[in-house]
Design an enzyme around this catalytic site. Structure first.
Site, mmCIF file in Angstrom:
data_model
loop_
_atom_site.group_PDB
_atom_site.id
_atom_site.type_symbol
_atom_site.label_atom_id
_atom_site.label_comp_id
_atom_site.label_asym_id
_atom_site.label_seq_id
_atom_site.Cartn_x
_atom_site.Cartn_y
_atom_site.Cartn_z
ATOM 1 N N TYR A 449 -1.472 2.167 -18.201
ATOM 2 C CA TYR A 449 -0.405 1.889 -17.233
ATOM 3 C C TYR A 449 0.947 2.330 -17.797
ATOM 4 O O TYR A 449 1.562 3.245 -17.313
ATOM 5 C CB TYR A 449 -0.399 0.411 -16.849
ATOM 6 C CG TYR A 449 0.522 0.124 -15.683
ATOM 7 C CD1 TYR A 449 0.103 0.390 -14.392
ATOM 8 C CD2 TYR A 449 1.795 -0.394 -15.876
ATOM 9 C CE1 TYR A 449 0.948 0.154 -13.308
ATOM 10 C CE2 TYR A 449 2.632 -0.642 -14.811
ATOM 11 C CZ TYR A 449 2.212 -0.370 -13.525
ATOM 12 O OH TYR A 449 3.046 -0.603 -12.467
ATOM 13 N N SER A 530 -0.540 3.368 -9.387
ATOM 14 C CA SER A 530 0.881 3.109 -9.187
ATOM 15 C C SER A 530 1.672 3.818 -10.294
ATOM 16 O O SER A 530 1.609 5.034 -10.420
ATOM 17 C CB SER A 530 1.143 1.600 -9.148
ATOM 18 O OG SER A 530 2.426 1.319 -8.680
ATOM 19 N N ASP A 614 0.506 1.602 2.602
ATOM 20 C CA ASP A 614 1.219 1.263 1.370
ATOM 21 C C ASP A 614 2.712 1.433 1.636
ATOM 22 O O ASP A 614 3.221 2.540 1.714
ATOM 23 C CB ASP A 614 0.772 2.177 0.231
ATOM 24 C CG ASP A 614 1.357 1.753 -1.119
ATOM 25 O OD1 ASP A 614 2.258 0.892 -1.138
ATOM 26 O OD2 ASP A 614 0.911 2.286 -2.147
ATOM 27 N N HIS A 646 -0.597 -1.487 -0.941
ATOM 28 C CA HIS A 646 -0.481 -0.955 -2.296
ATOM 29 C C HIS A 646 -1.732 -1.240 -3.128
ATOM 30 O O HIS A 646 -1.987 -0.554 -4.122
ATOM 31 C CB HIS A 646 0.751 -1.526 -2.983
ATOM 32 C CG HIS A 646 1.086 -0.830 -4.269
ATOM 33 N ND1 HIS A 646 1.260 0.531 -4.354
ATOM 34 C CD2 HIS A 646 1.257 -1.309 -5.531
ATOM 35 C CE1 HIS A 646 1.533 0.871 -5.600
ATOM 36 N NE2 HIS A 646 1.537 -0.228 -6.334
#
Length: 674
Positions: A449, A530, A614, A646
């Site tokens: 991430y 994301s 989203d 999302h």
């Protein structure tokens, strides 16, 4: 690429031409992956683990009841329900259903998804229910009667918006919503704080506070702790800077700012102010947790009780209050430890909370500090199904109230932790989960991430276990900079122009896996969503030779227009401002969409997944990236759910389909037939 963007038309979320393009790409992806041998079996396995009725139903205590939201095969959209502690302790509790979202969706012909509730204390007779259309962040609000189990006619009701709302008392709420021009930030969040009284139109609600046009948001809440009732306003300046105000009892008096650094996180419980500092303050290092008596602090005193001081390997993970104690969570090299802290006349005492194994994650899931010292405490690990304990702070021992099922076979699997050395010499932690005695390299999936203080920690995933580990794959989780694995400095090391540190860390982990003979570039797949989707795009364009396949969920990819799309402006504090000449060069360098090249090294195959609904990360990021890659002849598959928000999915059916797409794509490309 030039300033002229030939694919801007794909940013038209519901435009006819854009959706026609989406349908074509979806059909290509479905045709390419769903006909694969075993796809339907894998999809069914994913649905089985997601719907398994042995999963722990996590709860929040509200008065005499424990509340839970639950989805399974028979309740696709879900049930909001409650039970008693006595029932919860049993193997199969009896639940009182409060709201059936499947029935509501059918009656109203709307794809409702659960977005949470706000229950009015202390009687817990009324709730504000938040409902999302097909998973979007924006939601509608309806008042719900927890006695009659019906929506309140002429109660507090609001149309769809990114609303902030919370109870003050039976007849008033704190409200922030879309009141028209000037009431919302450029990121799409409320800037106004209003006191809305029952029976009056929301547009007539009293304006109590208003953030500046450049702010991210503003909100308020009521602290209903008996003997300490008060109201607070929170000004979010940007993603990492904020101000907290106490509202005086005299409505004519101005709000009182709680004078802590803007980048600190402050909260108030009874007589205590706790402050988690991200920069050195009052002689204490960044990452410390400090406690002050609130009234002396407001009078100017700055004597702190030090509840936690970090070191180079240990960071604060979080804390939770019970009535008389504070439960402190820390992480040492990303593994959890917990302590019980107790304020007293001679200072704070502390004692360890036992029962946290190595290479695991522990967290407090629920307390009810207004009432007592009860807490619910979760322990989990990569190969360790979650276990939920209930305890009473200050008393020895806990009871195991729920044990998650073992949904994949862990025989022959092990968990190891290694450290890679990044380009600047930084030691980067990562976990390897896989066969204990593999004789040589094998298919490996690396997840990361690297942003927004999100820490990658050990946790049980039945989906990963069944779809990847049980088939012989190795799973790796990297704790790269940009997260909070080692406190605020770990995050700040990858902010703005230093974002490349996160990418260098991730590449270092990949190289270390190859050097250890765990995998090879052709057998190494990567996945992220994301901000992690941005990481995937960066790896695709910066280090294509390291990977055999890439999966990006709901990704950011156009870093020169992210601030103009939906909630994107709220992330300027994380990445930089594309309109600032000082920031634009580094943003262009890390923008995967702008780094796609027609020539140069071949890119590994890419699977992009996004959602039309989203309203946080615009689906145009993934759409435009797919179009650009197709233009240059690079291998890319694209799939966009029309709903899902999302999260990419609102129900287990959608999630199972997505996971089957992902793992079919990865397995086929990382384990090609001989």
């Amino acid at each position: 690429m030039s300033e002229a963007d030939p694919y801007l038309w794909l940013e038209d979320v519901s435009g006819e031409a854009a959706l026609a393009w989406v349908r074509e790409r979806n059909a290509e992806t479905v045709d390419a992956l769903t006909g694969a041998p075993g796809f339907k079996v894998l999809e069914q396995e994913m649905r089985e683990v997601l719907d398994d009725d042995g999963r722990i139903p996590y709860v929040v205590r509200r008065g005499g009841y424990l509340y839970n939201f639950w989805q399974d095969a028979d309740h696709v959209r879900g049930l909001w329900r409650r039970t008693t502690l006595e029932e919860y302790r049993t193997e199969r509790p009896h639940w009182e259903v409060l709201l059936d979202l499947d029935a509501l969706a059918g009656a109203e012909d709307e794809k409702w998804a659960w977005a949470g509730s706000r229950v009015l204390a202390p009687e817990h007779r009324r709730a504000l229910v938040l409902l999302s259309r097909d998973g979007a962040d924006a939601c509608v609000v309806r008042e719900f009667d927890l006695t009659t189990l019906e929506f309140v006619e002429d109660g507090f009701t609001l149309p769809e918006a990114k609303t902030r709302i919370g109870w003050i008392d039976d007849d008033s709420v704190w409200l922030g919503t879309d009141f028209g021009p000037g009431s919302m930030s450029s990121s799409g969040y409320p800037l106004q704080v209003r006191r809305w009284r029952r029976g009056t139109p929301p547009q007539d609600a009293e304006l109590v506070y208003e953030g500046r046009p450049s702010d991210l948001s503003a909100s308020a809440w009521h602290d209903d702790t008996p003997g300490f009732a008060r109201d607070f306003v929170h000004r979010q300046i940007d993603f990492w800077n904020q101000e907290l105000f106490l509202l005086p009892e005299d409505p004519a008096a101005p709000p009182v700012r709680i004078d802590v650094p803007d980048d600190a996180s402050a909260s108030v419980y009874r007589e205590w102010l706790t402050v988690s500092v991200k920069s050195p303050w009052l002689g204490h290092p960044a990452g410390s947790l400090l406690a002050f008596e609130l009234d002396p602090f407001l009078a100017g005193e700055r004597r702190a009780e030090v509840l936690f001081t970090p070191d180079e390997r240990t960071a604060l993970a979080g804390y939770s209050w019970t009535r008389h104690h504070l439960i402190l969570g820390t992480r040492a090299d990303v593994s959890s430890a917990m302590e019980l802290l107790t304020p007293g006349p001679d200072g704070w005492s502390r004692a360890p909370l036992p029962g946290v194994p190595p290479l695991s994650t522990a967290s407090v899931t629920c307390t009810d500090p207004d009432v007592g010292d009860e807490y619910f405490h979760l322990v989990t690990g990569f190969l360790q199904p979650p276990t939920l304990h209930r305890g009473t702070a200050g008393e020895s021992g806990t009871e195991r109230v729920k044990q998650g099922p073992a949904l994949f076979d862990t025989a022959g699997l092990c968990v190891r932790q290694h450290f890679a050395t990044s380009a600047d010499g930084t030691r980067v932690p990562y976990f390897v989960v896989g066969p204990e005695d593999r004789p040589g390299p094998g298919p490996t999936l690396l997840y990361g991430y690297g942003g927004f203080e999100v820490s990658m920690v050990p946790q049980y995933s039945a989906v990963t276990g069944r779809a990847w580990l049980a088939r012989g794959g190795t799973y790796v989780v990297a704790g790269i900079r940009g997260g909070r694995e080692y406190g605020p400095a770990w995050h700040r090391a990858a902010l703005g122009a230093d974002r490349v540190r996160a990418y260098e860390d991730f590449a270092a982990v990949a190289r270390d896996l190859i050097a250890r003979d765990i995998t090879t570039p052709a057998q190494l797949g990567i996945e992220g969503g994301s901000n992690g989707g941005l990481l995937m795009g960066a790896m695709l364009t910066r280090e294509p030779e390291l990977f055999g396949a890439v999966v990006a969920h709901v990704p950011l990819l156009d870093m020169l227009r992210f601030h103009k799309l939906l909630a994107g402006a709220s992330w300027i504090a994380e990445y930089g401002d594309p309109d600032d000449p000082a920031d634009r060069p580094h943003l262009e360098r890390i923008s995967p969409y702008h780094q796609v090249a027609a020539d140069g090294p071949a890119y590994p195959p890419l699977l992009l997944l996004t959602s039309t609904r989203d309203d946080r990360v615009h689906p145009g990021h993934a759409r435009k990236m797919a179009a650009r890659l197709r233009e240059f002849g690079h291998p890319v598959l694209f799939h966009e759910h029309l709903g899902g928000g999302h999260a990419g999915a609102t129900d287990h059916r959608q999630t199972a389909f997505n996971e089957a797409l992902v793992h079919t794509f990865l397995w086929e490309r990382l384990t090609p037939p001989a």
